[in-house]
Design a protein around this motif. Structure first.
Motif, PDB file in Angstrom:
ATOM      1  N   TYR A 142      16.855  66.516   2.043  1.00  0.00           N
ATOM      2  CA  TYR A 142      17.643  65.523   1.317  1.00  0.00           C
ATOM      3  C   TYR A 142      18.836  65.120   2.171  1.00  0.00           C
ATOM      4  CZ  TYR A 142      20.836  69.366   0.199  1.00  0.00           C
ATOM      5  OH  TYR A 142      21.709  70.427   0.276  1.00  0.00           O
ATOM      6  N   THR A 193      19.439  54.466  -1.675  1.00  0.00           N
ATOM      7  CA  THR A 193      18.418  54.997  -2.573  1.00  0.00           C
ATOM      8  C   THR A 193      17.048  54.371  -2.319  1.00  0.00           C
ATOM      9  OG1 THR A 193      19.087  53.355  -4.225  1.00  0.00           O
ATOM     10  CG2 THR A 193      20.115  55.514  -4.353  1.00  0.00           C
ATOM     11  N   GLN A 196      14.603  56.321   0.026  1.00  0.00           N
ATOM     12  CA  GLN A 196      14.052  57.613  -0.370  1.00  0.00           C
ATOM     13  C   GLN A 196      12.531  57.509  -0.464  1.00  0.00           C
ATOM     14  OE1 GLN A 196      15.842  60.201  -3.515  1.00  0.00           O
ATOM     15  NE2 GLN A 196      14.003  59.664  -4.676  1.00  0.00           N
ATOM     16  N   TYR A 221      20.402  61.814  -2.085  1.00  0.00           N
ATOM     17  CA  TYR A 221      21.234  62.303  -3.186  1.00  0.00           C
ATOM     18  C   TYR A 221      22.527  61.485  -3.269  1.00  0.00           C
ATOM     19  CZ  TYR A 221      18.414  66.518  -3.908  1.00  0.00           C
ATOM     20  OH  TYR A 221      17.412  67.391  -4.215  1.00  0.00           O
ATOM     21  N   TYR A 251      22.010  61.567  -8.806  1.00  0.00           N
ATOM     22  CA  TYR A 251      20.679  62.067  -8.510  1.00  0.00           C
ATOM     23  C   TYR A 251      20.800  63.177  -7.475  1.00  0.00           C
ATOM     24  CZ  TYR A 251      15.879  62.428  -6.955  1.00  0.00           C
ATOM     25  OH  TYR A 251      14.633  62.900  -6.641  1.00  0.00           O
ATOM     26  N   PRO A 252      20.142  64.292  -7.705  1.00  0.00           N
ATOM     27  CA  PRO A 252      19.379  64.648  -8.913  1.00  0.00           C
ATOM     28  C   PRO A 252      20.302  65.097 -10.033  1.00  0.00           C
ATOM     29  CG  PRO A 252      19.367  66.463  -7.383  1.00  0.00           C
ATOM     30  CD  PRO A 252      20.122  65.358  -6.696  1.00  0.00           C
TER      31      PRO A 252
END
Length: 493
Positions: A142, A193, A196, A221, A251-252
């Motif tokens: 991540y 984002t 991802q 994240y 997130y998360p």
């Protein structure tokens, strides 16, 4: 084409053609591709029918003998053998076997056939490195939103493979990353984002056509835009506390770790440490709570020996609570029942605090007796002061008495002229003044004591003439004594 690939495009076309046909026409150079650790067979031209004497050479700086169909000549290495009476069979290829090979055939005439052998290796392993990331327990990577992430891909291969990157976002299909990106490394400066997903590195050996790929999942994240929201709630019908925290928008989903820290329980119970009540009277004890969240429950307990005994409101005890302040009022105080320690306890689900208050029960005060005692003490003190003044200064008292008599009464005024002496002289002077007071109706006379002359003049009924006549008669009788007194006036004591 990836770095390290130097072969021109026509050669690639020849390579692809060689995959379809392992040899070319007689007299033309054939290209054959093999892989490390595998076996390969090089054909001596594309000729069918009976063959003549065949000899294989390797062309380096000069021809090197390898193998011949003449059985009297042994092969240069056991790996070399003759297949189909004319082809060269090589076992366990290595990268050193790459090069140009020549086949010579003698039948009616001598013919030469050349074969170019290329040896490919790999790719065996593909390694993907993504920097500036963290790793979850399950191995998933991540990166933080807005951070820079570096990507690199490597493989053990010969020649160097062509590398391609593919990206697949969640719930979508794979597509080349960028415009036919064929580099082994690149960087994303601002992760977002929409980046991802799964990143795939594909490495292909352009000689053998063999390829391998590795797919890595990368999560992006980002924290929620606002601070966590936490609150405490009391469970209905029970003295229990429920703590709740939420942190939405990131997130998360966050993992909450609960720890206990100082604070929350009642911090300082404020109260008077001692109170007094008179027998038969009333008294009020006060307890103030501060710094408690949630609000504290306040209880009153009787002394420290039985702290579990809670005082219940009745006709003798009146308990009131306003917010975080509570009062205990005791009616008709009794020394046997009410004197002692009282405990104010504040408690909430987080903690408990207590404070002790001592109640002293005494007899009522007798105000009349106290006033009488004070007046008696004042009168006694006044009498003592008057006695002392009378003892040390009787003349002053005489003056005071004359003042109260008034001017119309028969007054006797005494004038005293004396010098201050030590204590013994003052006592002697007081005795002389007392004798003079007893003889104030007699004629004036001079008294000699310790070398001093005390002159006393008395006014009898305010008549100076009468005083003068009497004084003249006395002076005649005592002229001798006065003469002696005058003579002795200057002698030392």
């Amino acid at each position: 084409m990836a770095a390290g690939i130097r072969a021109p495009e026509p050669r690639v076309l020849v390579c692809l053609g060689a995959l379809l046909a392992r040899w070319g026409a007689a007299g033309l150079e054939a290209v054959v591709i093999g892989e490390v650790h595998e076996n390969i067979t090089l054909h001596c031209g594309n000729i069918s029918g009976p063959r003549g004497l065949v000899t294989w050479y390797r062309n380096d700086s000069e021809p090197v003998f390898l193998l011949s169909s003449n059985s009297s000549l042994l092969p240069a290495e056991p790996r070399f053998s003759l297949a189909n009476a004319s082809s060269l069979h090589i076992e366990a290829l290595s990268l050193l076997d790459e090069g140009n090979y020549t086949c010579r055939e003698d039948l009616n005439e001598t013919r030469w056939f050349q074969v170019w052998l290329q040896v490919a290796s790999g790719p065996y392993e593909v390694e993907v490195t993504i920097s500036s990331t963290g790793t979850l327990p399950n191995g998933t990577l991540y990166a933080a939103q807005g951070s820079q992430v570096d990507f690199s891909c490597s493989s053990s291969s010969w020649p160097s493979p062509m590398v391609e990157w593919w990206f697949r976002a969640p719930d979508s299909r794979s597509e080349p990353f960028g415009n036919n990106l064929t580099v082994s490394c690149f960087a994303l400066l601002l992760m977002s984002t929409n980046l991802q997903g799964n990143y795939t590195c594909s490495a292909m050996n352009m000689l053998s056509g063999r390829h391998r790929k590795v797919t890595t999942e990368l999560l992006v994240y980002y924290p929620p835009p606002s601070a966590p929201q936490c609150w405490a709630e009391m469970s209905p019908g029970s003295f229990k506390l429920q703590l709740t925290c939420r942190w939405d928008g990131g997130y998360p989903d966050p993992d909450f770790l609960w720890t206990e820290e100082p604070g929350g329980s009642p911090s300082l119970l404020l109260s008077e440490p001692m109170k007094t009540c008179f027998i038969g009277g009333n008294v009020t004890l006060t307890c103030q709570v501060s710094g408690a969240y949630p609000s504290a429950k306040i209880l009153w307990l009787r002394n420290l020996t039985q702290p579990e005994t809670v005082i219940q409101p009745n006709s003798h005890y009146l308990i009131t609570q306003n917010g975080q302040s509570s009062t205990l009022t005791i009616h008709n105080c009794s020394q046997d029942l009410d004197e002692g320690y009282y405990v104010c306890r504040a408690e909430n689900p987080v903690g408990v605090r207590e404070v002790d208050i001592w109640l002293s029960v005494k007899e009522p005060l007798n105000v009349g007796g106290i006033v009488g005692t004070i007046v008696s003490l004042l009168l006694l003190g006044l009498a003592i002061i008057s006695g002392l003044m009378l003892y040390y200064s009787p003349v002053f008292c005489w003056k005071v008495g004359n003042t109260f008599r008034g001017q119309d009464m028969d007054d006797v005024m005494v004038l005293v002229d004396s010098e201050e002496e030590d204590v013994e002289e003052e006592e002697d002077a007081a005795e002389v003044e007392e004798e003079e007071a007893n003889e104030r109706e007699e004629v004036p006379k001079e008294i000699h004591k310790h070398g001093h002359i005390h002159r006393v003049t008395a006014l009898v009924n305010g008549n100076v003439d009468q005083m003068g006549n009497g004084l003249q008669a006395l002076q005649d009788d005592s002229s001798e004594q006065q003469s002696d007194i005058v003579q002795e006036d200057d002698r030392p004591v």
